[in-house]
Design a protein around this motif. Sequence first.
Motif, PDB file in Angstrom:
ATOM      1  N   LEU A  42       4.090  62.183  73.668  1.00  0.00           N
ATOM      2  CA  LEU A  42       4.137  61.862  75.104  1.00  0.00           C
ATOM      3  C   LEU A  42       4.032  63.097  75.997  1.00  0.00           C
ATOM      4  O   LEU A  42       4.127  62.987  77.223  1.00  0.00           O
ATOM      5  N   GLN A  43       3.866  64.255  75.401  1.00  0.00           N
ATOM      6  CA  GLN A  43       3.854  65.503  76.176  1.00  0.00           C
ATOM      7  C   GLN A  43       2.832  65.500  77.299  1.00  0.00           C
ATOM      8  O   GLN A  43       3.062  66.061  78.365  1.00  0.00           O
ATOM      9  N   ASN A  44       1.669  64.901  77.070  1.00  0.00           N
ATOM     10  CA  ASN A  44       0.642  64.886  78.118  1.00  0.00           C
ATOM     11  C   ASN A  44       1.053  64.027  79.310  1.00  0.00           C
ATOM     12  O   ASN A  44       0.723  64.332  80.456  1.00  0.00           O
ATOM     13  N   ALA A  45       1.779  62.949  79.024  1.00  0.00           N
ATOM     14  CA  ALA A  45       2.182  62.032  80.100  1.00  0.00           C
ATOM     15  C   ALA A  45       3.475  62.476  80.774  1.00  0.00           C
ATOM     16  O   ALA A  45       3.653  62.305  81.985  1.00  0.00           O
ATOM     17  N   PHE A  46       4.389  63.050  79.976  1.00  0.00           N
ATOM     18  CA  PHE A  46       5.700  63.457  80.497  1.00  0.00           C
ATOM     19  C   PHE A  46       6.034  64.821  79.912  1.00  0.00           C
ATOM     20  O   PHE A  46       6.169  64.946  78.693  1.00  0.00           O
ATOM     21  N   GLN A  47       6.173  65.786  80.765  1.00  0.00           N
ATOM     22  CA  GLN A  47       6.500  67.122  80.267  1.00  0.00           C
ATOM     23  C   GLN A  47       7.989  67.165  79.902  1.00  0.00           C
ATOM     24  O   GLN A  47       8.850  67.152  80.772  1.00  0.00           O
ATOM     25  N   VAL A  48       8.243  67.188  78.612  1.00  0.00           N
ATOM     26  CA  VAL A  48       9.614  67.190  78.105  1.00  0.00           C
ATOM     27  C   VAL A  48       9.824  68.472  77.311  1.00  0.00           C
ATOM     28  O   VAL A  48       9.042  68.795  76.424  1.00  0.00           O
ATOM     29  N   THR A  49      10.865  69.230  77.629  1.00  0.00           N
ATOM     30  CA  THR A  49      11.133  70.488  76.943  1.00  0.00           C
ATOM     31  C   THR A  49      12.028  70.251  75.722  1.00  0.00           C
ATOM     32  O   THR A  49      12.650  69.197  75.593  1.00  0.00           O
ATOM     33  N   ASN A  50      12.095  71.247  74.872  1.00  0.00           N
ATOM     34  CA  ASN A  50      13.015  71.163  73.731  1.00  0.00           C
ATOM     35  C   ASN A  50      14.471  71.082  74.197  1.00  0.00           C
ATOM     36  O   ASN A  50      15.304  70.465  73.544  1.00  0.00           O
ATOM     37  N   ALA A  51      14.748  71.697  75.350  1.00  0.00           N
ATOM     38  CA  ALA A  51      16.098  71.596  75.919  1.00  0.00           C
ATOM     39  C   ALA A  51      16.402  70.153  76.322  1.00  0.00           C
ATOM     40  O   ALA A  51      17.529  69.664  76.127  1.00  0.00           O
ATOM     41  N   ASP A  52      15.398  69.446  76.874  1.00  0.00           N
ATOM     42  CA  ASP A  52      15.577  68.027  77.208  1.00  0.00           C
ATOM     43  C   ASP A  52      15.838  67.212  75.947  1.00  0.00           C
ATOM     44  O   ASP A  52      16.699  66.314  75.943  1.00  0.00           O
ATOM     45  N   LEU A  53      15.084  67.507  74.893  1.00  0.00           N
ATOM     46  CA  LEU A  53      15.275  66.821  73.618  1.00  0.00           C
ATOM     47  C   LEU A  53      16.707  67.037  73.113  1.00  0.00           C
ATOM     48  O   LEU A  53      17.398  66.083  72.727  1.00  0.00           O
ATOM     49  N   TYR A  54      17.132  68.264  73.124  1.00  0.00           N
ATOM     50  CA  TYR A  54      18.457  68.620  72.610  1.00  0.00           C
ATOM     51  C   TYR A  54      19.555  67.913  73.407  1.00  0.00           C
ATOM     52  O   TYR A  54      20.442  67.257  72.841  1.00  0.00           O
ATOM     53  N   GLU A  55      19.486  68.025  74.734  1.00  0.00           N
ATOM     54  CA  GLU A  55      20.539  67.447  75.577  1.00  0.00           C
ATOM     55  C   GLU A  55      20.517  65.923  75.548  1.00  0.00           C
ATOM     56  O   GLU A  55      21.565  65.270  75.466  1.00  0.00           O
ATOM     57  N   GLY A  56      19.312  65.339  75.631  1.00  0.00           N
ATOM     58  CA  GLY A  56      19.208  63.878  75.637  1.00  0.00           C
ATOM     59  C   GLY A  56      19.690  63.263  74.340  1.00  0.00           C
ATOM     60  O   GLY A  56      20.464  62.293  74.340  1.00  0.00           O
ATOM     61  N   LEU A  57      19.253  63.818  73.216  1.00  0.00           N
ATOM     62  CA  LEU A  57      19.644  63.259  71.927  1.00  0.00           C
ATOM     63  C   LEU A  57      21.126  63.473  71.644  1.00  0.00           C
ATOM     64  O   LEU A  57      21.781  62.601  71.065  1.00  0.00           O
ATOM     65  N   SER A  58      21.668  64.601  72.063  1.00  0.00           N
ATOM     66  CA  SER A  58      23.078  64.877  71.786  1.00  0.00           C
ATOM     67  C   SER A  58      24.015  64.028  72.647  1.00  0.00           C
ATOM     68  O   SER A  58      25.200  63.907  72.346  1.00  0.00           O
ATOM     69  N   ARG A  59      23.471  63.393  73.699  1.00  0.00           N
ATOM     70  CA  ARG A  59      24.300  62.551  74.577  1.00  0.00           C
ATOM     71  C   ARG A  59      23.740  61.120  74.676  1.00  0.00           C
ATOM     72  O   ARG A  59      24.001  60.412  75.637  1.00  0.00           O
ATOM     73  N   VAL A  60      22.987  60.696  73.653  1.00  0.00           N
ATOM     74  CA  VAL A  60      22.265  59.432  73.752  1.00  0.00           C
ATOM     75  C   VAL A  60      23.205  58.241  73.973  1.00  0.00           C
ATOM     76  O   VAL A  60      22.917  57.370  74.809  1.00  0.00           O
TER      77      VAL A  60
END
Length: 413
Positions: free
Chosen positions: A262-280
């Motif tokens: 989804l990177q082309n549609a939504f710019q998501v950083t590794n920091a977003d991945l880390y924070e989002g998944l750790s607080r899902v």
Amino acid sequence: MYQRIGAAAYKADLQNTVKLLNLLDNPQHSFRSVHIAGTNGKGSVSHMIAAVLQEAGFKTGLYTSPHLKDFRERIRINGQMISEEAVVVFVEQHKNAFEQMELSFFEMTVGLAFDYFRSEKVDVAVVETGMGGRLDSTNLLLPELSIITNIGFDHMQFLGNTLEQIATEKAGIIKKGVPVVIGETHDKTKAVFEQRAAEMDSPIVFADKHFDVSRLNRPGNEFQYFDVWKESRLFIENLPLPLLGHYQERNLVTAVCALDQLQNAFQVTNADLYEGLSRVSQMTGLSGRWQVLGRNPLVVADTAHNAEGISWVIRQVMQQIYNKLHIVLGVVQDKNIDTMLQQLPRNATYYFCKADIPRALDAAILSEVAFGIGLRGEAYSSVYAAYQSARNNAGFDDMIFVGGSTFVVAEVL
């Protein structure tokens, strides 16, 4: 209503949904979306993706089913359930038309979700299919990405008796030119997905061919920790995941691969991945997946409800340290219960029960079938009675597992 009565409420036809969405002026065209199907894991993957997109700053709708305690769990924006008022206003506004159209419960709910996401101007909606894919009411979306988590045996009376037939129904969500992520590569289904993707001119990626995770040995009871690898290179290090089921490592691979696509549609950083998944769980309200309800004795509930899902959960149960194992178990009538029961340990004490819905299997019948397989226990008049008996019988060092059906877990929660 399928959740309560099963097959009689199922409609294998999209015409009603087409009419409904036309009535609502096609709200599904007003927001970008991610569409997710699969036998197991699609709920967890939906929540993971929604949490990361939300963390990245996108106003994120989330549509899942079934619910556990509150109907409004099915429709959320940035983790917040739709208000009671919004549900009431929608029904009052369209009640006459809906009754004339003879809509199913699920069709109405999809219409409500899409209409709500449009009115609230979400940036993106993560939408989970209800059962199959091809004929599912959610399948009128044109998403940025389609995802199929895995294929196993469930809902065979609707989807087919072989993995290839079930995969064909799930592959029905693959749209013209829309990329698709397949969570797990399986010899019997790979060709089905590749053929459908080729017909639709859709780029196809098998998540487990590009991403991998390794579970880390870290102390503590609140998280399990992972290193995530992409093409054999470390992608995310020491990721804390609050979803404690070991099966979540497969869902994590699927979710991270999907977010990468989804990177082309939504710019998501590794920091977003880390924070989002750790607080899902906190961000999206996900519950019922290897949910620890107590310690001393250890009490765990999980909504796994088919043979494959149960096998993963029971594998983890058997890895726990306990003196005696107590299992509170209820199922619905339309499952292949023999195959499911064969997965369960013989050395546990069982508390057989019937969830408070017409579709649930009578506890005495379940007890009789289970006894024939070598599972020993008593039948109880309700989930509450079964659970209370397990609590009363369990010692400090014992374990209680609650499962077999989403609806049993819902009552215990």
